[in-house]
Scaffold this motif. Structure first.
Motif, PDB file in Angstrom:
ATOM      1  N   GLY A   1      11.987   5.914 -50.683  1.00  0.00           N
ATOM      2  CA  GLY A   1      12.618   4.598 -50.715  1.00  0.00           C
ATOM      3  C   GLY A   1      11.694   3.543 -51.301  1.00  0.00           C
ATOM      4  O   GLY A   1      12.126   2.675 -52.067  1.00  0.00           O
ATOM      5  N   ALA A   2      10.398   3.623 -50.939  1.00  0.00           N
ATOM      6  CA  ALA A   2       9.442   2.662 -51.485  1.00  0.00           C
ATOM      7  C   ALA A   2       9.282   2.830 -52.990  1.00  0.00           C
ATOM      8  O   ALA A   2       9.196   1.851 -53.739  1.00  0.00           O
ATOM      9  CB  ALA A   2       8.085   2.831 -50.791  1.00  0.00           C
ATOM     10  N   GLN A   3       9.261   4.076 -53.456  1.00  0.00           N
ATOM     11  CA  GLN A   3       9.154   4.322 -54.890  1.00  0.00           C
ATOM     12  C   GLN A   3      10.383   3.802 -55.633  1.00  0.00           C
ATOM     13  O   GLN A   3      10.267   3.219 -56.724  1.00  0.00           O
ATOM     14  CB  GLN A   3       8.973   5.816 -55.149  1.00  0.00           C
ATOM     15  N   LEU A   4      11.550   4.002 -55.061  1.00  0.00           N
ATOM     16  CA  LEU A   4      12.763   3.511 -55.703  1.00  0.00           C
ATOM     17  C   LEU A   4      12.785   1.986 -55.733  1.00  0.00           C
ATOM     18  O   LEU A   4      13.211   1.380 -56.722  1.00  0.00           O
ATOM     19  CB  LEU A   4      13.991   4.047 -54.966  1.00  0.00           C
ATOM     20  N   GLU A   5      12.306   1.360 -54.668  1.00  0.00           N
ATOM     21  CA  GLU A   5      12.257  -0.096 -54.658  1.00  0.00           C
ATOM     22  C   GLU A   5      11.327  -0.619 -55.755  1.00  0.00           C
ATOM     23  O   GLU A   5      11.650  -1.583 -56.458  1.00  0.00           O
ATOM     24  CB  GLU A   5      11.780  -0.606 -53.295  1.00  0.00           C
TER      25      GLU A   5
ATOM     26  N   TRP B   1       8.248   7.871 -35.951  1.00  0.00           N
ATOM     27  CA  TRP B   1       6.799   7.794 -36.142  1.00  0.00           C
ATOM     28  C   TRP B   1       6.243   8.780 -37.159  1.00  0.00           C
ATOM     29  O   TRP B   1       5.109   8.627 -37.593  1.00  0.00           O
ATOM     30  CB  TRP B   1       6.099   7.998 -34.803  1.00  0.00           C
ATOM     31  N   GLY B   2       6.974   9.827 -37.479  1.00  0.00           N
ATOM     32  CA  GLY B   2       6.457  10.779 -38.450  1.00  0.00           C
ATOM     33  C   GLY B   2       6.094  12.116 -37.841  1.00  0.00           C
ATOM     34  O   GLY B   2       6.280  12.372 -36.641  1.00  0.00           O
TER      35      GLY B   2
ATOM     36  N   PHE C   1       7.469  18.426 -36.257  1.00  0.00           N
ATOM     37  CA  PHE C   1       6.691  18.325 -37.498  1.00  0.00           C
ATOM     38  C   PHE C   1       7.605  18.250 -38.714  1.00  0.00           C
ATOM     39  O   PHE C   1       7.414  17.403 -39.605  1.00  0.00           O
ATOM     40  CB  PHE C   1       5.760  19.526 -37.621  1.00  0.00           C
ATOM     41  N   VAL C   2       8.600  19.122 -38.783  1.00  0.00           N
ATOM     42  CA  VAL C   2       9.465  19.179 -39.973  1.00  0.00           C
ATOM     43  C   VAL C   2      10.310  17.908 -40.100  1.00  0.00           C
ATOM     44  O   VAL C   2      10.416  17.318 -41.186  1.00  0.00           O
ATOM     45  CB  VAL C   2      10.362  20.431 -39.914  1.00  0.00           C
TER      46      VAL C   2
ATOM     47  N   THR D   1       8.940  10.803 -43.180  1.00  0.00           N
ATOM     48  CA  THR D   1       7.892  10.190 -43.993  1.00  0.00           C
ATOM     49  C   THR D   1       8.229  10.273 -45.479  1.00  0.00           C
ATOM     50  O   THR D   1       8.054   9.297 -46.228  1.00  0.00           O
ATOM     51  CB  THR D   1       6.547  10.879 -43.726  1.00  0.00           C
ATOM     52  N   THR D   2       8.733  11.418 -45.907  1.00  0.00           N
ATOM     53  CA  THR D   2       9.113  11.587 -47.312  1.00  0.00           C
ATOM     54  C   THR D   2      10.235  10.635 -47.697  1.00  0.00           C
ATOM     55  O   THR D   2      10.237  10.059 -48.790  1.00  0.00           O
ATOM     56  CB  THR D   2       9.542  13.036 -47.568  1.00  0.00           C
TER      57      THR D   2
END
Length: 390
Positions: A179-183, A127-128, A166-167, A173-174
């Motif tokens: 992964g979305a940026q690479l896609e 969940w983050g 948190f960490v 999340t990062t």
């Protein structure tokens, strides 16, 4: 090759947190072994040893199940992570009835001991950071209730649990964003390669034929000249299509406005856009391109067949400016109001209405014999503006 690239991008989005899941599963196994060792050391002093064995048995069974489920993509479900949190907190609370009063105050570790941190890590990965920190706080509260007091050691454990949640959540999340940026990069690369291939094919066939028809028709004159003019228009439109950059989209749903405007290029209409991307929300980009098309349609209808038009896009950082100017006869004073009163709502609805919905401003500069210029200013952040006027 391109299909493989796209498939690779999809796999990245699906599995980009897999290393974190594997690390969490390993942590659960190690902490389970530690919990068994601690239980073996203190089992003779428990108030209810049978309940302690029941807790250890539940920890063993649930460890085996979660290791099996969370080691596979299909098992990493929201429901299972939620059940893991609830069962872990229940086992922590059950330690209150296992340890004797002396063990609670000495203190002796609770039966699940550091095994309870596993649910914090799983929640954070799934969940983050927010959920991870919240789960750490929940486990801390249950531990405090089980002991019935709060001291410095428990405060330290609370900071560690919340911090771990948190960490690890931040890392999860990062990883997803990366992964979305690479896609997107893989898709853009595949689209660019395909566009370049099509451009070469079109240039070697269709564009050369259209260019030859245009030149030969102009030489022959008469009806052939009309065919030459039409071939020239299609040649320009096709060149604009293959030259336009492929549409790209970000995780937040932003797209580059430039390709949509570049497709409006014709022999009469010229389009000028920045060299760098002009990223806007998809709905905003669609509305602005519709405004430009409507303004050019008005030029085609009312300015005459010989009138030209120029579309200019400017990116000022905090706002985007779209200008459409023509060299037609201009709009007589009061003509727009009269058209609106007559029920013709093209400008009011297609242009002014769109700009108002975007929270932007619209200005019109025109005079008889001086052409017409529409200027649209849209802020990057949606802020409702008044003053859409002439």
């Amino acid at each position: 090759m391109q299909a493989g690239s796209s498939g690779a991008g999809s796999r990245i989005i699906k599995d980009n947190t897999a290393p974190l899941w594997r690390g969490a599963v390993t942590l659960r196994i190690v902490t389970f072994l530690f919990a068994v060792g601690v239980f073996s050391v203190h089992r003779d002093g428990y108030e209810r040893p049978w309940l302690g064995w029941a807790v250890i048995a539940a920890v063993a069974v649930w460890t085996a199940l979660t290791v099996y489920w969370f080691s596979r993509d299909r098992g990493r479900r929201r429901l299972l992570v939620g059940i893991d949190v609830m069962l872990t907190t229940a086992l922590v609370v059950a330690s209150h009835f296992v340890l004797s009063a002396e063990q609670l105050t000495r203190p002796v570790p609770l039966v699940p001991t550091i095994w309870a941190s596993g649910c914090v890590v799983f929640a954070a990965v799934h969940w983050g950071r927010g959920a991870g920190a919240a789960t750490g706080a929940v486990v801390t509260v249950c531990s405090i209730w089980a002991r019935g007091y709060f001291n410095t050691d428990m405060a330290r454990d609370a900071v560690l649990l919340v911090g771990i949640g948190f960490v690890v959540g931040l890392a999860s999340t990062t990883a997803r964003h990366s992964g979305a940026q690479l896609e997107r990069a893989l898709r853009a690369e595949a689209a660019t390669k395909e566009r370049e291939r099509l451009a070469r094919a079109v240039h070697d066939s269709v564009l050369q034929v259209l260019a030859r028809v245009r030149r030969r028709g102009a030489e022959l004159g008469g009806e052939a000249a009309e065919l030459a003019r039409m071939a020239g228009e299609q040649e320009i439109a096709l060149r604009s299509l293959v030259a336009a950059a492929p549409q790209e989209s970000t995780v937040d749903g932003e797209v580059d406005l430039r390709p949509e405007l570049q497709l409006l290029t014709t022999p009469r209409f010229q389009v000028s856009v920045p060299a760098t991307q002009v990223m806007l929300p998809a709905t905003t980009a669609a509305e602005l391109s519709s405004v430009a098309r409507e303004a050019l349609s008005n030029v085609d209808k009312h300015a005459g067949p010989e009138a030209g038009a120029w579309v200019l896009l400017e990116d000022l950082g905090d706002e985007v400016v779209l200008s459409v100017r023509d060299d037609g006869p201009g709009i007589p004073d009061g003509r727009l109001a009269a058209a609106e009163n007559e029920g013709r709502m093209g400008v009011a609805h297609s242009i002014r209405g769109r700009v108002e919905e975007l929270g932007g401003s619209l200005s019109l500069h025109t005079a008889p014999g001086e052409g017409t210029e529409w200027e649209v200013r849209v802020p990057r952040r949606r802020t409702r503006r008044k003053g859409v006027g002439r």
